[in-house]
Enzyme design. Structure first.
Site: not given
Ligand code: 26V
Length: 818
Positions: A362, A554-555, A560, A662, A666
């Site tokens: 992701h 968004k975050r 972003k 995503t 929406k």
């Molecule tokens: C990474 C980490 C790193 C360590 C700490 C906790 C943590 C939690 C989550 C993540 C991964 C985040 C990746 C993410 O949210 N990607 C998003 O995924 C969406 C669904 O596929 C996508 O639409 C977004 O573009 C993408 O940023």
């Protein structure tokens, strides 16, 4: 009682009786002394009764039809509220509304009392929730597995413009949707040592003796599909100590020590990690990952064996999807179970493991790619570390056997990173242990092939595939936007509710009808008024609903580029002041989003948005032409109010960095026009919707890569644009922060010297695209035509389509016949 009520409850009266019975016998209240929350609980329990029979039926069908089951392993499920979702999918929404009205209870009030289950950070967690709903809708037998965090994502409070994090407490009043299953529990080990039992052939038998055991207790939430197609299960694990109290220590007077193990064990499911990049690396996070993976694998193997199936047939009946690398330790844990516990030969076990597992990536951001120090792994999961070494060694052997000796290649595909103090690369582990690795948009998947996984891709060209994300239309259109839904049903018939993916296309001709465009604009007004009301109530700011609602929610992340939007806001503010004679289109700039608690730059960006908001909103010379709001505590339920109210959707990440996005889907589904870069799924959206119906601007991923290789100093770009220079200088010099004029000097100077996300480089193109927005807004016929076409052409971005692709191309499953 459930039996009767479930069978014949489509009438308002029976549902009313059911609510009253729940209120009395489950909540312990009467209509005379019930609080609003008691009513919420009674209705939720009534709805839950309806789920249960379908739930059992579905499970029996799966076994009878010898169906394969899908297991979606995810550390995050960003579910949001469930009352309207469940009632609506059960076809009981109107019934419930009417029943409550007859009981003199305000449905709108009680639906807002439900806490918003925020067991996720952002896109990845929300995708998992959309997928669960789509799998139920498509009759695919699926279980979601995750952690039942006692505290979800923090509640954001904005004090004096700064973000503060407060503990989230979604379980304070209990959770009517879940079933605790104390009888479904597994022991999960940590630490200890590995005993080499006996040598047999070249592989020796091992037994892991952990020195710490934590109990995983199952909590099940039913997930119902559209028109109660089938009911699947979201199984979340809670961590408990094996023993509640060490009596000996307690009796010896060590009262704290007696419960120390309890605190340690239970901390595993205490709180969701509130970051979506960096910041990992803590032991507790690795413990969370292994905890839920181990419990889930034990559980699904037990289910497999209970059906009298052989362990060798696992991949015929089980597909496990790893949502990012967070559950990647599953590769080693499944190998351990198969080899050490079920005594399979290594290579047979490896075959079963890779045939069962598949992995979704992701993000390509290097700071978000997980790796764990070998020393930590050795201490916490000694047997898994051995297994990882073995997987690595056999893999390298197999390459050498194919005459591949390239040292750099072997280094890059190694499971161990030797350059940063010896770490296990979880992405490489997930890749090697899976038969399918997918990205989440066409662009992202191609970049995966070219960047992080380029060497793997050369070796295994068939493994990487694309599954462009989607969103569930039930939540993001039908529930969030009933006015638009009603309009669509009026135009296209009820069929649009069942097959929106295809039926929405027939809306295209309506874009040319002026009366329809007027109705489309009218439903938007309705949604904008609802949002304006929320903003007035929560923030005391009044908004002009005739203005363009320009939304970025968004975050908060540098990539972003909320900063790019803020620079445009400031430049527009200055232009409106300097040029009052121009007929500016009125705008409301709406921001919302959370920053990771330790992400200082992101928190400073929130402060800047609030500083700009305060200054702009108070400036009388603007005559209300421009308003800026930062709405605190963005979450799923707030998104459900904001998205239908948006005219313009901001999707402006640096090209190549947003894996998919995503919210972009929406917004477009609800008829907002997108201003965006050619990044993530925006690319495919522009193919479906037509570039002429969007505002695409800025550098392409390729140009970004080339520009970044050159240098990141932006002096030339700033010198070339007076507007950009003016906006930067205003922020830098304290125009928006008179109380602390130096607040943004570092931020702006940093941007000029090292603009990693090319904010300045894209500014001019962004400004020009925004002026095209103004022009289109001034010709309502064309604006609303484009808006209607956005809704008409977004059908492909349904998560039903995405799930069908996963089912066919990765899992090899089909829906059960009900
Ligand atoms: C990474 C980490 C790193 C360590 C700490 C906790 C943590 C939690 C989550 C993540 C991964 C985040 C990746 C993410 O949210 N990607 C998003 O995924 C969406 C669904 O596929 C996508 O639409 C977004 O573009 C993408 O940023």
């Amino acid at each position: 009682m459930a039996e009767e009520t479930v069978k014949a409850t489509d009438t308002v009266d029976t549902f009313k009786q059911l609510i009253l019975a729940k209120l009395r016998y489950s909540v312990g209240k009467d209509p005379g002394n019930a609080f609003a929350h008691d009513w919420f609980e009674a209705v939720a329990l009534a709805a839950r009764d309806h789920l249960i029979d379908h739930w059992e039926d579905a499970s029996l069908q799966v076994d009878r039809q010898e169906q394969k089951r899908v297991y979606y392993l995810s550390l995050e499920f960003l579910i949001g509220r469930l009352l309207v979702d469940n009632l609506s999918n059960l076809g009981l929404l109107d019934t419930a509304r009417e029943a409550l009205a007859q009981l003199d209870v305000d449905f709108e009030q009680i639906r807002n009392l439900e806490p918003d289950a925020a067991l996720g950070n952002g896109g990845l967690g929300r995708l998992a929730a959309c997928f669960m709903e789509s799998m139920a809708t498509l009759n695919i037998a699926a279980h979601g597995y995750g952690i039942r965090y006692e505290h979800g994502l923090f509640r954001q409070v904005v004090v004096d413009g700064w973000q503060q994090e407060h503990t989230e407490t979604w379980l304070d009043f209990g959770n009517p949707w879940e079933f605790e299953r104390p009888e479904v529990s597994y022991s999960v080990g940590f630490g200890g040592s590995v005993v080499n039992l006996a040598d047999s052939g070249d592989i020796s038998r091992h037994e892991w003796h952990p020195n710490e055991q934590v109990r995983a207790i199952a909590y099940d939430t039913p997930v119902v599909g559209w028109r109660h197609s089938s009911v699947n299960t979201l199984r979340l694990w809670r961590a408990r100590a094996e023993e509640d109290l060490q009596l000996e220590r307690f009796n010896a007077g060590d009262h704290f020590g007696a419960v120390a193990d309890v605190v340690k064990a239970e901390s595993i499911s205490r709180v969701l990690y509130p970051a979506d990049s960096t910041e990992a690396g803590q032991e507790l996070r690795l413990r969370q990952e292994f905890f839920f993976v181990s419990a889930s694998l034990q559980d699904l193997i037990a289910r497999h064996l209970e059906l009298n199936l052989d362990i060798h047939s696992l991949p015929d009946r089980v597909a496990i999807q790893l949502n990012d690398t967070h559950p990647a330790i599953a590769v080693a844990e499944l190998m351990r179970l198969l080899v050490d516990v079920y005594r399979l030969e290594w290579f047979e076990a490896w075959k079963l493991t890779t045939a069962t597992l598949s992995y979704t990536n992701h993000t390509l951001l290097p700071e978000a790619l997980e790796s764990w120090p070998v020393s930590l792994m050795e201490r916490l999961l000694p047997r898994h570390m051995q297994i990882i070494y073995l997987i690595n060694a056999y893999h390298i052997d197999s390459l050498r056997a194919k005459d591949i000796h390239d040292f750099d290649l072997l280094r890059s595909i190694s499971l161990i990173d030797e350059d940063h103090g010896r770490r296990v690369r979880m992405g490489n582990l997930a890749f090697l242990g899976s038969h399918s690795i997918n990205g989440v948009s066409a662009l992202h998947t191609n970049l995966m092939r070219k960047s992080v996984f380029s060497d793997f891709h050369r070796l295994y060209p068939e493994r990487i595939n694309n599954k462009t994300n989607g969103v569930t239309f039930r939540r993001w259109l039908f529930q969030a936007n009933p006015q638009l839904t009603e309009l669509l049903v009026g135009a296209l018939g009820e069929g649009v509710l069942d097959t929106p993916e295809t039926t929405l296309r027939s809306l295209e001709p309506f874009a040319a009808k002026s009366s329809f465009r007027k109705q489309f604009a009218a439903q938007r007004q309705h949604a904008k008024k609802a949002l304006a009301e929320l903003v007035r109530e929560r923030m005391g700011i009044s908004l002009d609903t005739q203005a363009i609602f320009d939304v970025q929610v968004k975050r908060i992340h540098e990539y972003k580029r909320q900063l790019l939007n803020l620079l445009h806001t400031v430049a527009l503010y200055q232009a409106m002041r300097n040029d009052p004679a121009t007929d500016w289109a009125p705008r409301v700039k709406i921001f919302a989003g959370k920053a990771a608690a330790s992400y200082h730059q992101a928190k400073l960006i929130i402060k800047l948005a609030n500083d700009i908001s305060r200054t702009v909103n108070a400036d009388p010379t603007l005559r209300g032409l421009l308003k800026v709001v930062f709405i605190p505590n963005y979450n799923v339920s707030l998104a459900e109010v904001i998205i239908p109210a948006a005219d313009l959707s901001e999707q402006i990440s640096t090209a190549g960095l947003e894996a998919s996005g995503t919210s972009n889907m929406k917004f477009a589904l609800n008829g907002a026009l997108t201003i965006g870069t050619l990044d993530g799924a925006n690319v495919e959206m522009s193919e479906q919707i037509g570039r002429e119906n969007m505002f695409i601007f800025g550098m392409t991923a390729q140009q970004v890569a080339a520009r970044s290789r050159r240098d990141l100093n932006m002096s030339a770009e700033v010198a070339a644009s007076e507007r950009l220079a003016g906006a930067l200088e205003a922020i830098r010099s304290g125009v928006f922060s008179p109380d602390d004029p130096g607040r943004y000097t570092g931020l702006i100077d940093g941007l000029l010297a090292h603009d990693r996300f090319l904010v300045c480089a894209d500014f001019q193109a962004y400004w020009e695209a925004q002026r095209k927005v103004d022009i289109l807004w001034r010709t309502p016929d064309r604006w609303w035509q484009a808006a209607v076409l956005n809704t008409a052409r977004t059908g492909w971005f349904s998560s039903d389509r995405t799930i069908r692709e996963y089912a066919k191309e990765i899992w090899n499953v089909s829906g059960i016949d009900s």
